[in-house]
Design an enzyme around this catalytic site. Structure first.
Site, PDB file in Angstrom:
ATOM      1  N   CYS A  80       0.820  -1.218   0.000  1.00  0.00           N
ATOM      2  CA  CYS A  80       0.000   0.000   0.000  1.00  0.00           C
ATOM      3  C   CYS A  80       0.852   1.266   0.000  1.00  0.00           C
ATOM      4  CB  CYS A  80      -0.923   0.011   1.209  1.00  0.00           C
ATOM      5  SG  CYS A  80      -1.772  -1.545   1.469  1.00  0.00           S
ATOM      6  N   HIS A 321      -9.402   2.061  -2.109  1.00  0.00           N
ATOM      7  CA  HIS A 321      -7.961   1.875  -2.026  1.00  0.00           C
ATOM      8  C   HIS A 321      -7.454   1.342  -3.366  1.00  0.00           C
ATOM      9  CE1 HIS A 321      -4.096   1.332  -0.440  1.00  0.00           C
ATOM     10  NE2 HIS A 321      -4.258   0.279   0.322  1.00  0.00           N
TER      11      HIS A 321
END
Lengths: 381, 71
Positions: A80, A321
């Site tokens: 991430c 995301h």
């Protein structure tokens, strides 16, 4: 060292776009950032790109839709934190004079890459073999945090309510409907105490920024003050799950790099992949006292108009995301805040903090954490 | 049955689990003498609760945390 400015920003909407390939979204964000900077493709000296799921060479595939060719290109995968780490590397290249104009791209097609709605681990470590998935890891943090501080579980839901409210006005967010605390708590359990509306969904999207020496950028361009990067620490007998050591380490390095006191931070975008992540990040970054972020959230102190607005863009919880793009999207959203262009404005904000932390190796507290500090030029004159 | 006594440091009951694991299932970090162990729990668990870690060859860690008082 050279003062570095964000000369241009670009970002596609984040959402579920199964028909939009990463090269199309990437080229779009790059074109937007170049136009915003008033530059042409020939001005770019080097490119850094964050991408996780694209199968390699995401930058070159995106740039194929532009006229940028031949320049050094670095594809970076750090879960991430891929986009944010790409940003940090580009920043240091401009700051040290290694390149003049750096392009940072984050691009991801995530919604078609996973069967479930949630990012899953694909590892063979023992915690994963025991069934500990990524929501489970954050749920462990949450269970300990709630018990240790005798915190109200409604505070976790309040993070989701606040961040979904941020998405209502943000046309780049995937989810634009408000939710209530009761709705969040009543959504189906994923990993107790976390419910579905406390877990971010994947998204497809791209974001890009152009970095230049501040002397070559508009006088009012947002400045990059410093960055900090850390890899993970083993979760052993002494590890305190109410605190993120990887985040604290990246934060300490960023504040040292920027040479500013953390008390000066006015707004932040932190990694709210799960609600508890926001609370622990705010505390681990030293923006709030240990054990206080849950009450601050319930009291509205981290909402727009509060003492420390957090994730005013809607965060990962409402934006979705787009794994390798999220870190660059945070920089775009904070730039808009500092320029007074945010849909959820925070008037007078001068110093902004971006934080991402990538997970996936369940034996450790993360894969990589990156903290970046940005400023309106008036805040550092 | 004997087991090592421990205290639940953190726990979660997972409802959307990994493939090969029948949900819901509960995992806990258990503090035992000199260390911390991640183990499946037979039943649910709460933070601070006393459990026993017993051998279980079906567990990926070779251990399971149990509430049964026999240690």
């Amino acid at each position: 060292m050279i003062d570095v400015a964000i000369a241009g920003i670009g970002m596609t909407p984040f959402g579920r776009f199964p028909d939009r390939r990463i090269d199309v979204m990437g080229a779009e964000a790059v074109a937007d950032a170049l136009a915003d900077a008033g530059l042409t493709t020939g001005d770019i000296d080097a490119v850094w790109c964050g991408n996780v799921l694209g199968g390699g060479a995401a930058a070159q595939r995106s740039l194929a839709g532009t006229d940028i060719e031949g320049v050094p290109v670095q594809n970076l995968e750090n879960a991430c934190a891929s986009g944010s780490h790409a940003f940090a590397e580009a920043f240091h290249a401009v700051r040290t004079g290694r390149v003049r104009a750096a392009l940072v791209l984050g691009v991801e097609s995530a919604t078609t890459a996973f069967d479930g709605g949630l990012i899953t681990l694909d590892r063979d470590d023992e915690p994963t073999r025991l069934g500990l998935n990524l929501p489970g890891i954050y749920a462990m943090n949450a269970s300990r945090y709630l018990a240790e501080y005798d915190a109200d579980p409604r505070a976790l839901a309040a993070v989701s309510v606040k961040n979904h409210a941020g998405g209502v006005n943000n046309p780049r967010a995937r989810f634009r409907e408000p939710v209530t605390i009761d709705e969040v708590l009543a959504s189906r359990p994923v990993a107790e105490p976390l419910t579905l509306l406390q877990c971010c969904a994947n998204a497809d999207g791209a974001a890009a920024v152009v970095l230049l020496p501040a002397d070559d950028a508009r006088p009012d361009a947002v400045r990059v003050l410093g960055t900090g990067v850390s890899s993970g620490f083993r979760i052993d007998a002494g590890y305190d799950l109410t605190h993120s050591r990887i985040t604290a380490t990246a934060g300490d390095r960023a504040f040292a790099d920027a040479g500013i006191d953390r008390a000066r931070v006015d707004i932040a975008e932190v990694h709210d992949a799960f609600t508890i992540g926001e609370l622990i990040a705010v505390e681990s970054l030293g923006l709030a006292e240990r054990g206080s972020a849950w009450r601050m959230t319930l009291d509205g102190e981290t909402s727009p108009g509060g003492t420390l607005p957090v994730n005013t863009s809607g965060g990962l919880l409402s934006r979705g995301h787009a794994v390798g793009a999220s870190g660059v999207a945070q920089v775009v959203e904070l730039s808009r805040q500092l320029l007074g262009e945010s849909e959820n404005p925070t008037p007078g904000a001068g110093i902004a903090l971006a934080h991402t932390v990538g997970g996936g190796v369940a034996t450790h507290d993360g894969i990589a954490a990156v903290v970046s500090l940005l400023a309106h030029p008036d805040a550092v004159r | 049955m004997t087991g090592r006594p421990g205290v639940v440091y953190a726990t979660t009951t997972i409802h959307v689990g990994l493939p090969g694991h029948e949900a819901p299932y509960t995992l806990a970090y258990v503090d035992v003498d000199g260390g911390r162990v991640l183990a499946p729990v037979d039943g649910r668990a709460t933070v601070g609760e006393r459990v026993a870690l017993v051998d279980d060859p079906t567990s990926a860690s070779g251990l399971v945390a149990t509430h049964r008082r026999s240690a």
